[in-house]
Design an enzyme around this catalytic site. Structure first.
Site, PDB file in Angstrom:
ATOM      1  N   GLN A 103      65.541  54.298 109.310  1.00  0.00           N
ATOM      2  CA  GLN A 103      64.797  53.920 108.094  1.00  0.00           C
ATOM      3  C   GLN A 103      64.097  52.596 108.337  1.00  0.00           C
ATOM      4  OE1 GLN A 103      67.483  54.646 104.410  1.00  0.00           O
ATOM      5  NE2 GLN A 103      68.840  54.563 106.174  1.00  0.00           N
ATOM      6  N   ASN A 104      64.379  51.966 109.475  1.00  0.00           N
ATOM      7  CA  ASN A 104      63.823  50.638 109.751  1.00  0.00           C
ATOM      8  C   ASN A 104      62.390  50.743 110.245  1.00  0.00           C
ATOM      9  OD1 ASN A 104      66.352  49.865 109.078  1.00  0.00           O
ATOM     10  ND2 ASN A 104      67.030  49.440 111.162  1.00  0.00           N
ATOM     11  N   HIS A 121      60.610  55.876 107.660  1.00  0.00           N
ATOM     12  CA  HIS A 121      59.821  55.073 106.709  1.00  0.00           C
ATOM     13  C   HIS A 121      58.601  54.428 107.371  1.00  0.00           C
ATOM     14  CE1 HIS A 121      63.497  54.637 103.804  1.00  0.00           C
ATOM     15  NE2 HIS A 121      62.844  55.759 103.617  1.00  0.00           N
ATOM     16  N   GLY A 190      74.832  51.167 109.302  1.00  0.00           N
ATOM     17  CA  GLY A 190      74.137  50.055 108.649  1.00  0.00           C
ATOM     18  C   GLY A 190      73.160  50.442 107.567  1.00  0.00           C
ATOM     19  N   ALA A 235      77.602  46.853 113.415  1.00  0.00           N
ATOM     20  CA  ALA A 235      77.047  47.891 114.283  1.00  0.00           C
ATOM     21  C   ALA A 235      77.264  47.534 115.751  1.00  0.00           C
ATOM     22  CB  ALA A 235      75.561  48.044 113.987  1.00  0.00           C
TER      23      ALA A 235
HETATM   24  P1  OAD Z   1      70.203  48.019 102.695  1.00  0.00           P
HETATM   25  O1  OAD Z   1      69.807  46.582 102.682  1.00  0.00           O
HETATM   26  O2  OAD Z   1      70.194  48.742 101.405  1.00  0.00           O
HETATM   27  O3  OAD Z   1      71.680  48.171 103.284  1.00  0.00           O
HETATM   28  C1  OAD Z   1      72.066  47.539 104.476  1.00  0.00           C
HETATM   29  C2  OAD Z   1      73.466  48.007 104.841  1.00  0.00           C
HETATM   30  O4  OAD Z   1      73.800  47.397 106.073  1.00  0.00           O
HETATM   31  C3  OAD Z   1      74.558  47.605 103.841  1.00  0.00           C
HETATM   32  O5  OAD Z   1      75.351  48.747 103.547  1.00  0.00           O
HETATM   33  C4  OAD Z   1      75.376  46.563 104.603  1.00  0.00           C
HETATM   34  O6  OAD Z   1      76.759  46.602 104.278  1.00  0.00           O
HETATM   35  C5  OAD Z   1      75.153  46.980 106.035  1.00  0.00           C
HETATM   36  N1  OAD Z   1      75.307  45.920 107.045  1.00  0.00           N
HETATM   37  C6  OAD Z   1      75.125  44.581 106.914  1.00  0.00           C
HETATM   38  N2  OAD Z   1      75.351  43.950 108.079  1.00  0.00           N
HETATM   39  C7  OAD Z   1      75.669  44.902 108.985  1.00  0.00           C
HETATM   40  C8  OAD Z   1      75.993  44.897 110.379  1.00  0.00           C
HETATM   41  N3  OAD Z   1      76.030  43.759 111.092  1.00  0.00           N
HETATM   42  N4  OAD Z   1      76.257  46.071 110.966  1.00  0.00           N
HETATM   43  C9  OAD Z   1      76.229  47.231 110.268  1.00  0.00           C
HETATM   44  N5  OAD Z   1      75.922  47.305 108.962  1.00  0.00           N
HETATM   45  C10 OAD Z   1      75.639  46.159 108.322  1.00  0.00           C
HETATM   46  O7  OAD Z   1      69.288  48.717 103.792  1.00  0.00           O
HETATM   47  P2  OAD Z   1      68.953  50.278 104.001  1.00  0.00           P
HETATM   48  O8  OAD Z   1      70.098  51.137 103.604  1.00  0.00           O
HETATM   49  O9  OAD Z   1      68.396  50.420 105.357  1.00  0.00           O
HETATM   50  O10 OAD Z   1      62.928  51.340 102.366  1.00  0.00           O
HETATM   51  O11 OAD Z   1      67.802  50.463 102.949  1.00  0.00           O
HETATM   52  C11 OAD Z   1      67.146  51.697 102.885  1.00  0.00           C
HETATM   53  C12 OAD Z   1      65.715  51.505 102.514  1.00  0.00           C
HETATM   54  O12 OAD Z   1      65.623  50.685 101.338  1.00  0.00           O
HETATM   55  C13 OAD Z   1      64.899  50.735 103.527  1.00  0.00           C
HETATM   56  O13 OAD Z   1      64.430  51.538 104.577  1.00  0.00           O
HETATM   57  C14 OAD Z   1      63.766  50.228 102.709  1.00  0.00           C
HETATM   58  C15 OAD Z   1      64.545  49.738 101.525  1.00  0.00           C
HETATM   59  O14 OAD Z   1      63.875  49.625 100.336  1.00  0.00           O
HETATM   60  C16 OAD Z   1      61.604  51.190 102.298  1.00  0.00           C
HETATM   61  O15 OAD Z   1      61.055  50.130 102.537  1.00  0.00           O
HETATM   62  C17 OAD Z   1      60.881  52.441 101.908  1.00  0.00           C
END
Ligand code: OAD
Length: 247
Positions: A103-104, A121, A190, A235
């Protein structure tokens, strides 16, 4: 089950079955100094999502959206892959991981050497005109002066990332669903799994018989519903151990 035992078990499954797919979110790039979206330092804490990151918001006031996009572009441009990105690339080169669905929009999987990456995305490498749909490499038009880049037709360009209210690129959506349906293990790494349709992929994979492994320091709504094995941790920490066990 203790974390090390869980990693041992996942490692065994990987070696036995291979055919794994990773679904990654912003958390995998946190250790590359790109803040996640919903954390304390997250973009959505500071920018109203619908005003700055929706297609309606962009069309109404592209200059405003570009304040957020410039910030995102600047952190992505500086970022380098971390050990988690490299571990996934290594698992792919050993034939254990078939693809990464991300999604990144930071292109760090490709920078780490992953070859089959599905960008759900979009990415920041291209700019697109929302009027005539002409594309440009970002570096060609992007300036550091804070003035939004324009198309030859005069319209302000948009980065080729999916804004809220925009459809997922057809090929990415199709390929991601096929990967989810055909893998034996989906590693969900993540992501808070709060954004659809990406958050449906673990359920699709599970319904097709895949084992769902979730790697995240925090539990998500998937953890007790769709996930079979939740491994708490960063991660890089978890993936590096997983890789060591394969040696
Ligand atoms: P989020 O910011 O919603 O979630 C990030 C996740 O990473 C959380 O569950 C954290 O607990 C976890 N996290 C933090 N540090 C970490 C680490 N060191 N290792 C592993 N996990 C860790 O981000 P996404 O789920 O990617 O969309 O968000 C999804 C979408 O929402 C994005 O692609 C973006 C955003 O709005 C668009 O821009 C269309």
């Amino acid at each position: 089950m203790p974390t090390d035992e869980l990693i041992e078990k996942v490692s065994g499954l990987l070696a036995e079955r291979g055919n794994a797919v990773a679904l990654t979110g912003a958390g995998i790039s946190v250790e590359s100094d790109i803040p996640s979206f919903r954390g304390a330092q997250g973009l959505w804490e500071r920018y109203d999502l619908m005003e700055y990151a929706s297609i309606e918001g962009f069309r109404a006031n592209p200059e405003k959206s570009w304040r957020m996009l410039y910030e995102l572009l600047a952190v992505c441009k500086k970022a380098k892959p971390n050990a988690a990105h490299y571990a996934l690339a290594e698992l792919e080169s050993r034939g254990l991981l078939r693809s990464v669905i991300t999604q990144n929009v930071d292109s760090l999987h490709q920078a780490a050497g992953s070859r089959r990456v599905i960008e759900y995305h979009g990415n920041m490498e291209e700019l697109v005109c929302v009027s005539c749909w002409k594309n440009y490499p970002t570096d060609e038009r992007y300036g550091n002066d804070g003035v939004p880049p324009r198309c030859d037709c005069g319209e302000i360009l948009k980065t080729n990332v999916v804004l809220f209210g925009e459809p997922i690129p057809w090929l990415a959506r199709q390929s991601a669903e096929e990967e989810a349906q055909n893998c034996s293990m989906l590693m969900v790494i993540g992501t808070s799994a709060q954004v659809a349709p990406a958050c449906d992929l673990p359920r699709i994979a599970r319904a097709s018989g895949a084992v769902i492994v979730e790697i995240n320091p925090e539990k998500t709504w998937l953890t007790d519903t769709v996930t079979h094995m939740y491994i708490p941790g960063s991660a890089s920490g978890v993936l590096c151990k997983l890789l060591e066990k394969q040696a």
